[in-house]
Design a protein around this motif. Structure first.
Motif, mmCIF file in Angstrom:
data_model
loop_
_atom_site.group_PDB
_atom_site.id
_atom_site.type_symbol
_atom_site.label_atom_id
_atom_site.label_comp_id
_atom_site.label_asym_id
_atom_site.label_seq_id
_atom_site.Cartn_x
_atom_site.Cartn_y
_atom_site.Cartn_z
ATOM 1 N N ASN A 254 -3.184 4.504 -1.222
ATOM 2 C CA ASN A 254 -3.022 3.202 -1.870
ATOM 3 C C ASN A 254 -3.581 2.119 -0.957
ATOM 4 O OD1 ASN A 254 -2.022 1.425 -3.965
ATOM 5 N ND2 ASN A 254 -0.458 0.786 -2.506
ATOM 6 N N GLU A 255 -4.128 1.073 -1.556
ATOM 7 C CA GLU A 255 -4.530 -0.100 -0.789
ATOM 8 C C GLU A 255 -4.431 -1.331 -1.672
ATOM 9 O OE1 GLU A 255 -8.470 0.179 0.753
ATOM 10 O OE2 GLU A 255 -9.382 0.762 -1.145
ATOM 11 N N ALA A 256 -4.103 -2.463 -1.032
ATOM 12 C CA ALA A 256 -3.916 -3.705 -1.776
ATOM 13 C C ALA A 256 -4.171 -4.887 -0.843
ATOM 14 C CB ALA A 256 -2.500 -3.775 -2.343
ATOM 15 N N PRO A 257 -4.801 -5.954 -1.376
ATOM 16 C CA PRO A 257 -5.045 -7.139 -0.546
ATOM 17 C C PRO A 257 -3.745 -7.901 -0.290
ATOM 18 C CG PRO A 257 -5.747 -7.543 -2.793
ATOM 19 C CD PRO A 257 -5.346 -6.099 -2.735
ATOM 20 N N HIS A 258 -3.682 -8.565 0.853
ATOM 21 C CA HIS A 258 -2.526 -9.409 1.167
ATOM 22 C C HIS A 258 -2.964 -10.440 2.199
ATOM 23 C CE1 HIS A 258 -1.546 -7.564 5.203
ATOM 24 N NE2 HIS A 258 -2.291 -6.602 4.692
ATOM 25 N N HIS A 259 -2.194 -11.510 2.293
ATOM 26 C CA HIS A 259 -2.467 -12.543 3.299
ATOM 27 C C HIS A 259 -1.350 -12.501 4.331
ATOM 28 C CE1 HIS A 259 -4.288 -16.230 4.869
ATOM 29 N NE2 HIS A 259 -3.052 -16.595 5.155
ATOM 30 N N SER A 260 -1.696 -12.076 5.540
ATOM 31 C CA SER A 260 -0.703 -11.954 6.606
ATOM 32 C C SER A 260 -1.347 -12.292 7.939
ATOM 33 C CB SER A 260 -0.129 -10.538 6.674
ATOM 34 O OG SER A 260 0.477 -10.160 5.452
ATOM 35 N N PHE A 261 -0.528 -12.762 8.855
ATOM 36 C CA PHE A 261 -0.961 -13.025 10.233
ATOM 37 C C PHE A 261 -2.120 -14.017 10.290
ATOM 38 C CE2 PHE A 261 -0.320 -8.247 9.844
ATOM 39 C CZ PHE A 261 1.062 -8.351 9.838
ATOM 40 N N GLY A 262 -2.173 -14.898 9.279
ATOM 41 C CA GLY A 262 -3.199 -15.927 9.236
ATOM 42 C C GLY A 262 -4.524 -15.476 8.672
ATOM 43 N N HIS A 263 -4.585 -14.280 8.029
ATOM 44 C CA HIS A 263 -5.856 -13.751 7.530
ATOM 45 C C HIS A 263 -5.669 -13.058 6.185
ATOM 46 C CE1 HIS A 263 -8.352 -14.289 11.200
ATOM 47 N NE2 HIS A 263 -7.179 -14.229 11.798
ATOM 48 N N ASP A 264 -6.760 -12.996 5.422
ATOM 49 C CA ASP A 264 -6.792 -12.174 4.223
ATOM 50 C C ASP A 264 -7.140 -10.747 4.644
ATOM 51 O OD1 ASP A 264 -6.248 -14.260 2.413
ATOM 52 O OD2 ASP A 264 -8.344 -14.898 2.464
ATOM 53 N N LEU A 265 -6.243 -9.825 4.360
ATOM 54 C CA LEU A 265 -6.398 -8.444 4.809
ATOM 55 C C LEU A 265 -6.268 -7.486 3.637
ATOM 56 C CD1 LEU A 265 -4.061 -8.708 7.940
ATOM 57 C CD2 LEU A 265 -6.564 -8.742 7.966
ATOM 58 N N VAL A 266 -6.597 -6.240 3.886
ATOM 59 C CA VAL A 266 -6.383 -5.178 2.902
ATOM 60 C C VAL A 266 -5.458 -4.155 3.545
ATOM 61 C CG1 VAL A 266 -7.412 -3.355 1.513
ATOM 62 C CG2 VAL A 266 -8.625 -5.525 1.826
ATOM 63 N N GLY A 267 -4.236 -4.059 3.007
ATOM 64 C CA GLY A 267 -3.280 -3.092 3.516
ATOM 65 C C GLY A 267 -3.529 -1.726 2.915
ATOM 66 N N GLN A 268 -3.315 -0.684 3.701
ATOM 67 C CA GLN A 268 -3.560 0.673 3.238
ATOM 68 C C GLN A 268 -2.374 1.575 3.550
ATOM 69 O OE1 GLN A 268 -7.188 1.806 5.291
ATOM 70 N NE2 GLN A 268 -8.465 1.054 3.621
ATOM 71 N N THR A 269 -2.078 2.481 2.608
ATOM 72 C CA THR A 269 -1.075 3.514 2.821
ATOM 73 C C THR A 269 -1.788 4.862 2.945
ATOM 74 O OG1 THR A 269 0.594 2.300 1.571
ATOM 75 C CG2 THR A 269 0.971 4.665 1.911
ATOM 76 N N TRP A 270 -1.462 5.590 4.025
ATOM 77 C CA TRP A 270 -2.027 6.897 4.252
ATOM 78 C C TRP A 270 -0.895 7.917 4.303
ATOM 79 C CZ3 TRP A 270 -7.348 8.010 5.514
ATOM 80 C CH2 TRP A 270 -8.165 6.879 5.538
ATOM 81 N N ASP A 271 -1.091 9.087 3.669
ATOM 82 C CA ASP A 271 -0.056 10.114 3.605
ATOM 83 C C ASP A 271 -0.579 11.453 4.128
ATOM 84 O OD1 ASP A 271 2.101 8.644 2.423
ATOM 85 O OD2 ASP A 271 0.981 8.666 0.543
ATOM 86 N N LEU A 272 0.347 12.216 4.704
ATOM 87 C CA LEU A 272 0.033 13.549 5.206
ATOM 88 C C LEU A 272 1.080 14.529 4.715
ATOM 89 C CD1 LEU A 272 -1.645 15.414 7.143
ATOM 90 C CD2 LEU A 272 0.030 14.829 8.912
ATOM 91 N N ASP A 273 0.631 15.633 4.096
ATOM 92 C CA ASP A 273 1.511 16.703 3.652
ATOM 93 C C ASP A 273 1.767 17.626 4.836
ATOM 94 O OD1 ASP A 273 2.862 18.799 2.540
ATOM 95 O OD2 ASP A 273 1.450 19.132 0.899
ATOM 96 N N LEU A 274 2.985 17.662 5.340
ATOM 97 C CA LEU A 274 3.319 18.448 6.531
ATOM 98 C C LEU A 274 3.608 19.904 6.222
ATOM 99 C CD1 LEU A 274 5.631 15.878 8.330
ATOM 100 C CD2 LEU A 274 3.298 16.485 8.965
ATOM 101 N N THR A 275 3.692 20.238 4.917
ATOM 102 C CA THR A 275 4.020 21.622 4.553
ATOM 103 C C THR A 275 2.773 22.489 4.508
ATOM 104 O OG1 THR A 275 3.852 21.128 2.207
ATOM 105 C CG2 THR A 275 6.000 20.868 3.252
#
Length: 307
Positions: free
Chosen positions: A286-307
């Motif tokens: 998943n990824e989505a734009p957001h404004h944080s820390f004084g900047h326009d950024l793109v946040g990303q979620t990364w997942d790992l299957d441990l099984t």
């Protein structure tokens, strides 16, 4: 002021403060090069050491070193013997007078530095230690065995340091403002307040006693889910594979604790970190734009299957 100007300015300050502009070292008739040669001989094996080996250690011109050794031998501070193993090699060693001269020079140098540090408080001394270790690491000792980063458990004082260093680094490298410090403080504050040793962990990477990185394993919001948080590596330790080592430690611990999935949230501008996650098997979910820390950024979620 450029980095070159800063280094030259520091050199002028330091050489003045410790008296390197004087003809002789404090409480000694020895010059600095002479004292360095005596130091190398004092720490050499009992059988002695060749001039060539001393020259390599000190990166000293052969003719200059030869003149120094000749002066020391004339003053009967240093003597030589033919090596039993290599008949063409002359092993240099300290005479009784040489050991006495070295001990006096060593005591004088220590007393001088002790006097210089007398007015420095405990916090200032810790800052000096870290700064000097960092300088040595950056300028040439990174290839030595004792320069390899090592992971250790968390200790008192680590949490505050990590919040400070990550905030400073992200401001320097990405221009993030101090609101990032608030986020890191909340994350780690909650980690400390509700720490569960059976489900969570954290690692500090050290190099010559200085903190050069960290990573945290935190329990997630649902059973079987863990979170990888706040990976960072100091610039002085980059390129050594430390980021991969930290991520691998977190993954191994998550598996050992029985987690089925490991997730993390990052920003797309953290390119090096994203490459480490991808190489370790994480998938961008998943990824989505957001404004944080004084900047326009793109946040990303990364997942790992441990099984």
């Amino acid at each position: 002021m450029t980095l070159t100007d800063e280094v030259r300015s520091f050199n002028r300050f330091y050489t003045r403060e410790i008296g390197l502009l004087e003809r002789h070292l404090p409480a000694s008739a020895l010059s600095l090069p002479e004292a360095r040669v005596l130091y190398e001989l004092a720490r050499a094996p009992e059988a002695g050491c060749t001039a060539a080996k001393i020259g390599r250690r000190l990166r000293m011109d052969k003719a200059h070193l030869s003149r120094i050794v000749a002066r020391l031998r004339a003053r009967k501070l240093v003597a030589g013997r033919v090596s039993e193993a290599h008949g063409k090699h002359v092993l240099l060693f300290l005479t009784g007078a040489g050991r006495k001269a070295f001990a006096g020079a060593e005591a004088g140098a220590r007393a001088q530095i002790d006097a210089l540090l007398m007015a420095v408080d405990a916090c200032g001394r810790e800052r000096l230690i870290k700064a000097m270790r960092d300088i040595r690491a950056v300028l040439g000792e990174s290839g030595t065995v004792d320069g390899e980063p090592r992971l250790r458990p968390l200790q008192p004082g680590d949490i505050g340091w990590i919040v400070h260093r990550q905030t400073v680094l992200y401001h320097q490298e990405y221009g993030w403002d101090w609101t990032y410090e608030g986020l890191a403080s909340r994350i780690l504050g909650a980690f400390v307040e509700r720490f569960d040793a059976t489900r969570e962990d954290g690692w500090i990477a050290e190099r010559r006693g200085a903190i050069v990185g960290s990573i945290f394993l935190m329990k997630g919001d649902e059973p079987g889910l863990a979170r990888l948080r706040l990976l960072y590596v100091e610039p002085s330790a980059r390129g050594l594979g430390l980021g991969r080592t930290l991520v691998a430690a977190c993954m191994a611990r998550a598996r050992a604790l029985g987690y089925q999935r490991l997730t993390l949230w990052t920003n797309d501008v953290l390119v090096s970190a994203r490459r480490i996650y991808q190489a370790a098997g994480f998938r961008l979910t998943n990824e989505a734009p957001h404004h944080s820390f004084g900047h326009d950024l793109v946040g990303q979620t990364w997942d790992l299957d441990l099984t």
